[in-house]
Write a protein that holds these residues in place. Structure first.
Motif, mmCIF file in Angstrom:
data_model
loop_
_atom_site.group_PDB
_atom_site.id
_atom_site.type_symbol
_atom_site.label_atom_id
_atom_site.label_comp_id
_atom_site.label_asym_id
_atom_site.label_seq_id
_atom_site.Cartn_x
_atom_site.Cartn_y
_atom_site.Cartn_z
ATOM 1 N N SER A 195 39.258 22.466 40.572
ATOM 2 C CA SER A 195 37.807 22.288 40.422
ATOM 3 C C SER A 195 37.524 22.137 38.941
ATOM 4 N N MET A 196 36.267 21.873 38.629
ATOM 5 C CA MET A 196 35.893 21.788 37.219
ATOM 6 C C MET A 196 34.679 22.670 36.975
ATOM 7 N N THR A 197 34.704 23.826 37.637
ATOM 8 C CA THR A 197 33.632 24.786 37.467
ATOM 9 C C THR A 197 34.241 26.164 37.213
ATOM 10 N N CYS A 198 33.423 27.051 36.648
ATOM 11 C CA CYS A 198 33.853 28.426 36.412
ATOM 12 C C CYS A 198 32.814 29.357 37.024
ATOM 13 N N PRO A 199 33.229 30.229 37.925
ATOM 14 C CA PRO A 199 32.257 31.144 38.548
ATOM 15 C C PRO A 199 31.715 32.147 37.533
ATOM 16 N N SER A 200 30.705 32.865 37.934
ATOM 17 C CA SER A 200 30.148 33.903 37.067
ATOM 18 C C SER A 200 31.224 34.927 36.731
ATOM 19 N N THR A 201 31.202 35.351 35.496
ATOM 20 C CA THR A 201 32.187 36.349 35.066
ATOM 21 C C THR A 201 31.597 37.752 35.114
ATOM 22 N N ASN A 260 29.868 39.993 25.524
ATOM 23 C CA ASN A 260 30.453 38.655 25.417
ATOM 24 C C ASN A 260 31.976 38.729 25.370
ATOM 25 N N PHE A 261 32.494 39.763 24.731
ATOM 26 C CA PHE A 261 33.943 40.000 24.722
ATOM 27 C C PHE A 261 34.445 40.213 26.144
ATOM 28 N N PHE A 262 33.715 41.006 26.916
ATOM 29 C CA PHE A 262 34.031 41.246 28.327
ATOM 30 C C PHE A 262 34.084 39.923 29.094
ATOM 31 N N HIS A 263 33.071 39.090 28.884
ATOM 32 C CA HIS A 263 32.986 37.836 29.643
ATOM 33 C C HIS A 263 34.097 36.853 29.261
ATOM 34 N N VAL A 264 34.407 36.749 27.973
ATOM 35 C CA VAL A 264 35.398 35.746 27.566
ATOM 36 C C VAL A 264 36.788 36.127 28.079
ATOM 37 N N LEU A 265 37.065 37.433 28.186
ATOM 38 C CA LEU A 265 38.350 37.854 28.751
ATOM 39 C C LEU A 265 38.427 37.527 30.237
ATOM 40 N N ARG A 266 37.344 37.770 30.956
ATOM 41 C CA ARG A 266 37.354 37.456 32.397
ATOM 42 C C ARG A 266 37.362 35.943 32.625
ATOM 43 N N PRO A 287 39.706 27.282 36.068
ATOM 44 C CA PRO A 287 40.697 26.640 36.966
ATOM 45 C C PRO A 287 41.881 26.022 36.211
ATOM 46 N N PHE A 288 42.011 26.331 34.942
ATOM 47 C CA PHE A 288 43.131 25.846 34.135
ATOM 48 C C PHE A 288 43.395 26.900 33.073
ATOM 49 N N ARG A 289 44.391 26.685 32.260
ATOM 50 C CA ARG A 289 44.744 27.680 31.242
ATOM 51 C C ARG A 289 44.780 27.039 29.856
ATOM 52 N N LYS A 290 44.151 27.727 28.913
ATOM 53 C CA LYS A 290 44.169 27.329 27.506
ATOM 54 C C LYS A 290 44.416 28.575 26.659
ATOM 55 N N PRO A 291 45.111 28.446 25.536
ATOM 56 C CA PRO A 291 45.230 29.602 24.635
ATOM 57 C C PRO A 291 43.855 30.017 24.136
ATOM 58 N N LEU A 292 43.662 31.321 23.974
ATOM 59 C CA LEU A 292 42.384 31.857 23.526
ATOM 60 C C LEU A 292 42.604 32.674 22.252
ATOM 61 N N ILE A 293 41.919 32.276 21.186
ATOM 62 C CA ILE A 293 41.992 32.976 19.903
ATOM 63 C C ILE A 293 40.703 33.759 19.732
ATOM 64 N N LEU A 313 26.327 42.019 34.689
ATOM 65 C CA LEU A 313 26.180 42.037 36.144
ATOM 66 C C LEU A 313 26.419 40.651 36.740
ATOM 67 N N PRO A 314 26.536 40.545 38.068
ATOM 68 C CA PRO A 314 26.732 39.224 38.708
ATOM 69 C C PRO A 314 25.676 38.228 38.263
ATOM 70 N N GLY A 315 26.106 37.011 38.042
ATOM 71 C CA GLY A 315 25.212 35.954 37.572
ATOM 72 C C GLY A 315 25.254 35.757 36.076
#
Length: 1031
Positions: free
Chosen positions: A611-617, A845-851, A857-863, A884-886
């Motif tokens: 897919s080319m979407t990312c669900p809520s984190t 935001n740190f919490f969200h970027v880790l999740r 749906p793909f993998r990229k290195p994260l700095i 929270l959700p959303g």
């Protein structure tokens, strides 16, 4: 008694009780007797009884006598009394009297001690033989015939090695002087035919327990001074030393059946003819051929065969470019046409990215091992030209594969690392990788290292390339045995490789095979080696190829005939020609066919994201609360934690009650939620268990019980994935490479490496530059590794301030002058980038970027540039409402204060990222400029949030645009951000700079200067006339 005890102590290491039981049972036990068992010219009374075979018995008798003199025979009583009185062991002994002798006569015997002049000489001779045997074991490799060219770079001794049944002491005197430091231990020619009892530390006797000295020397020469040189006596484990001795000393142990010889010949044919075929077809192409070490292919296949026999079903390999195509073709069995078509200059690339040259590409293949008839999976990891850089990557991937299949002892998955001699000695990453080999969270339970020892590095002689005698000496630091072998003796090579594979299977420790060979061509096929090594290459030109040598040997032995040999050659030549013909049909190059780490099921069949979407984190409040409660407690009974840690956990508990999180708790919640979803998490680096800044505390230590620890994260859910957090060795290059390899194995794991301080990544720059940044472009290999780099100008001096964000941003592949036109902008932008660079200003935001890293749906290195002072900053807190959700990761965080309420009145917009935001808001509040100056935080720097920043710029039509950073102007983010911001606004207005002046060092070491610089940049940021004269 001192003399006896000293003598016994010297012999103690040689006694049977110290010998490995499983090995000693193969040799007949030596009789415990004092009767003569050898033929000496000396009288019976001179027979020494303190030999290695009986000293243990003597010592047992002595201890019994000490307890009760009457518990031993009267003759022993006399002996020990005389010895205690100061008599030498030989003179203390009295022959037992005839049976007819009365007890009164026997009691007087203790006073009848007479000198026995020959006994000292016999004891010395016996010890000399034991020392001689040990000398061969320790130093025999110094005079082994290892160099096929006969011009050994290891210049220990130039004396020729000749072994015949008639050992001439005069010939060996000089050679033995090299072995034994100054002589023959007092033995002379008259001793050559004397029979000596063999100690339990040698297996040269086979089924015999005693041999003449002449035969002892001959057998030692055969074991240690022929085409195999064994370095192992530095190993501090007796069982391991005995195991190696048995493998190389046992007479006749290196025997091959005719069938095994024919298999070896066939493998040599394939190895040699493959290179010759490439040379004929593409004589002017670089291919870094294997000529001069063609025996590498049989060597690797032997290691794989033996390992498969021992239960291994997955072998992960790393190697430099020399011989890589041959290994791909004849070991991994890549289709020949896929290799040959790589030489076609008209071949079009089908994949996105740059691709890579053919001798850097990897491969993954599962097949049947024909020797063991068992399935085996082979993976050759792609690598850059940076020699040895792939070593830790291979080890990390191996560790991951072992982890995912529950192979806790390395019985199913193993690694093989190939090296060049110059790189093995010269590259520090080799040492770093060796030092990971026995660490609990990094061990792969033994690696077989194979060194292709060309005896030259590009154009550099060994004497200029290393200070150690051998290129392999680095392996000694981990007690790895080193087997040097002449690569022109294929049977010796195969035997050594069998032993190496058995060693790894038996002891699960590293082992090194040093293939001493030569490089028939230059560094590459276009290079002229005669410029720099004229004499060496004159010798190489005369050198008969190993295939020809071995074929002639087998023909002379009647194992094969000339016709069979020629048929074997013709058969493989035909295979190559047919594959070459098929390769001409290949018009498109698919790099993904060379993928070394496929992820079955993660992508579609054609390798695209599902897919080319990312669900809520976001996460529901119940899970957040549950994770927070575990994070603020000790889930194990009767566990005493440090008082200071109790206060930290109490503070966490209060935050959870108040529905807020700090940085450490946000990380805890991100990790804990992913573990619930079955995602394995591995956090590695220096001091990560506690955290450099004492904020994390993921491993609790009982204050009363040594080594008792608790990891609360593994007590969150009944069926959660495991959490691994491990302090690493003090290595960056090696450990980051290892974690990169671990992340290669599966997309369903979050693998993080944290630098102790952000700037510590500079010693791992090779992994970043050669693997992480361009890995997908070169090798179509995605990787989701996360780098946590503590960053911030906080007056700690030049070394612990900057994580060098400018380096990472410079290597981002987005175009600063083009506004992307994309559907699903945020996710599509992430898919197109080579890595993601963020600097979060809030825990949420740190919490969200880790999740998000896992939910994409793909993998990229994260700095991630992580904070230091913000870990405890009272304003750097987030509410549960932001998680929270959303909710999602926020690429930018717009101003939410008075400036946003009246945007048309705003005179300046400050764009910034990270910690400096808190300095700016404090200063703005102090100056009461909340309505005049808006502050927008750029949380995701790359890929650049063009769309969101365009809206921000349009929102404040009358405002100046200023980029503000705490880093120096030539560092940090300014050079990256400025052209992209200008593109965002169609270059309608300038983007000004507020920050520190350019500088060579990342930060000042003077606290006052630091504060002065900070105030100056704040003054510039809020002086609305600062840029008036520059407009």
């Amino acid at each position: 008694m001192l003399n006896l005890r000293t003598c016994a102590a010297k012999l103690r290491p040689l006694t049977a009780s110290q010998t490995v039981k499983t090995i000693s049972q193969h040799r007949p036990a030596a009789p415990r007797t004092f009767q003569q068992i050898r033929c000496y010219s000396a009288p019976v009374a001179a027979e020494p009884f303190l030999s290695g075979t009986s000293s243990n018995y003597v010592e047992e008798m002595y201890y019994a006598w000490l307890e009760n003199p009457k518990s031993v025979h009267k003759s022993w009583d006399i002996f020990f009394r005389n010895a205690n009185a100061g008599a030498a062991p030989g003179t203390a002994y009295q022959s037992p009297p005839p049976l007819s002798t009365s007890l009164s006569t026997l009691s007087q015997a203790q006073f009848l001690v007479q000198a026995q002049p020959n006994v000292d000489k016999l004891v010395e001779d016996h010890l000399a033989v034991q020392s001689l045997i040990r000398a061969y074991q320790v130093r025999g490799h110094h005079i082994a015939k290892l160099d096929p060219l006969g011009i050994s770079c290891v210049n220990f001794d130039d004396a020729p090695v000749t072994v015949s049944p008639n050992v001439d002491l005069a010939v060996f005197k000089e050679r033995l002087r090299v072995l034994t430091v100054g002589g023959f231990y007092g033995l002379d020619e008259s001793d050559l035919d004397k029979v000596f009892h063999l100690p339990t530390t040698t297996f040269i006797g086979g089924n015999e327990s005693a041999l003449p000295l002449r035969e002892i020397i001959r057998r030692l020469e055969m074991a240690y001074c022929q085409h195999i040189g064994v370095e192992f006596m530095f190993i501090n484990d007796l069982e391991q030393c005995q195991w190696i001795r048995q493998k190389f000393e046992t007479p006749g142990i290196m025997q091959f059946t005719n069938e095994e010889k024919r298999t070896l010949l066939a493998r040599l044919v394939r190895s040699t003819r493959f290179e010759e075929f490439l040379h004929r077809k593409w004589s002017s192409e670089k291919r870094f051929g294997l000529e001069g070490c063609e025996v590498l292919i049989p060597a690797l296949k032997t290691i794989i065969d033996k390992s498969s026999e021992k239960g291994v079903d997955y072998v992960i390999m790393g190697m430099p470019h020399r011989g890589r195509l041959n290994v791909l073709a004849n070991v991994i069995r890549k289709e020949l046409e896929q290799i040959f078509c790589q030489f076609d200059s008209k071949l079009e690339a089908a994949d996105e990215g740059s691709g890579d040259v053919k001798y850097h590409l990897g491969m993954y293949h599962r097949r049947i091992n024909r020797v063991t008839d068992r399935n085996i999976t082979l993976s050759l990891v792609a690598n850059p030209s940076h020699l040895e850089a792939a070593d830790p990557v291979v080890q990390g991937k191996t560790k991951a594969e072992q982890f995912y299949c529950g192979d806790t002892e390395g019985k199913k998955v193993m690694s093989i690392l190939l090296h060049g001699d110059a790189a093995f000695a010269g590259q520090g990453i080799v040492y770093e990788t060796f030092h990971l080999s026995d660490l609990p969270s990094y061990t792969t339970h033994g690696t077989v290292h194979v060194v292709v020892n060309n005896q030259i590095g590009f154009t550099t002689d060994p004497r200029m390339a290393r200070s150690s005698p051998y290129p392999t000496d680095v392996a000694r630091v981990v007690n790895a045995p080193i087997f040097h072998v002449n690569a022109d003796d294929p049977e010796a090579v195969v035997y050594v490789c069998n032993v190496a594979a058995e060693w790894r299977s038996t002891f699960h420790k590293d082992v090194v095979v040093d293939l001493v060979c030569y490089r028939r061509n230059g560094h590459n096929e276009m290079d002229e080696p005669m410029f720099t090594q004229p004499l060496m290459y004159k010798q190489i030109r005369k050198q008969k190829p190993v295939l020809q040598k071995y074929a002639e040997l087998l023909i002379s032995q009647g194992v094969v005939n000339q016709l069979e040999y020629e048929e074997e050659i013709a058969k493989y030549d035909k295979i190559c020609e047919e594959a070459h013909a098929r390769s001409k049909d290949e018009k498109i190059l698919h790099i993904k066919h060379w993928l070394d780490s496929p992820w079955p099921g993660f992508f579609t069949l054609d390798g695209q994201p599902r897919s080319m979407t990312c669900p809520s984190t976001g996460l529901n409040e119940e899970d957040l609360t549950h994770i927070g409660q575990v994070a603020s407690s000790v889930p194990v009974e009767d566990f005493t934690i440090h008082g200071g840690l109790s206060r930290i956990l109490k503070t966490r508990g209060e935050m959870v009650k108040n529905r807020s999180v700090d940085w450490a708790l946000a990380e805890y919640m991100a990790f804990g939620s992913l573990l619930k979803e079955g995602i394995h998490i591995r956090l590695s680096g220096q001091d990560v268990e506690r955290g450099t800044f004492s904020h994390r505390h993921h491993v609790l230590h009982d204050q009363n019980v040594d080594k008792r620890t608790c990891i609360p994260m593994n007590h969150l859910w009944p069926n959660q994935a495991p959490y691994t957090v491990c302090n690493s060795s003090l290595s960056e290059y090696g450990v980051l490479g290892f974690e990169l390899g671990f992340a290669m194995a599966s997309p369903n794991a979050l693998v993080l490496w944290e630098a102790q301080f952000g700037d510590f990544h500079n010693t791992a720059q090779c992994i970043i530059d050669q693997f992480i940044c361009p890995g997908q472009a070169k090798w179509v290999r995605q990787n989701g590794i996360v780098l946590l780099l503590p960053h911030g100008m906080e007056g700690m001096g030049p070394e612990h301030s900057s994580a060098r964000p400018e380096r990472f941003l410079q290597m981002c592949n987005d175009d600063p002058d083009v506004f992307p036109k994309l559907d699903d902008f945020d996710v599509r932008q992430l898919y197109d980038c080579n890595w993601i660079v963020v600097n979060c200003s809030t825990p949420a935001n740190f919490f969200h970027v880790l999740r998000r890293q896992i939910l994409l749906p793909f993998r990229k290195p994260l700095i991630i540039f992580t904070p230091k002072s913000l870990l405890r900053h009272p304003e750097a807190r987030s509410s549960f409402d932001d998680m929270l959700p959303g909710t999602h990761f926020l690429r930018i965080i717009p101003d939410g204060g008075p400036a946003a309420q009246s945007p048309e009145q705003v005179k300046r917009v400050l764009f910034c990222t990270g910690k400096v935001y808190y300095d700016l808001t404090r200063e703005r509040k102090a100056r009461q400029m909340e309505a005049d100056v808006a502050i927008t935080r750029v949380e995701q720097l790359s890929p650049f949030p063009f769309d969101l920043l365009q809206r921000e710029a349009q929102k404040y039509p009358a405002a100046e645009l200023v980029w503000c950073q705490e880093e120096h102007k030539n560092q940090g983010y300014y050079d990256y951000v400025k052209p992209r911001l200008r593109t965002t606004i169609n270059r309608a207005k300038p983007v000004w700079y507020a920050g520190r002046e350019p500088a060579a060092a990342p930060a000042t070491g003077n606290k006052k200067t630091h504060l002065t610089e900070l105030q100056r940049l704040l003054d510039t940021a809020f002086d609305l006339d600062a840029f008036k004269d520059l407009a």
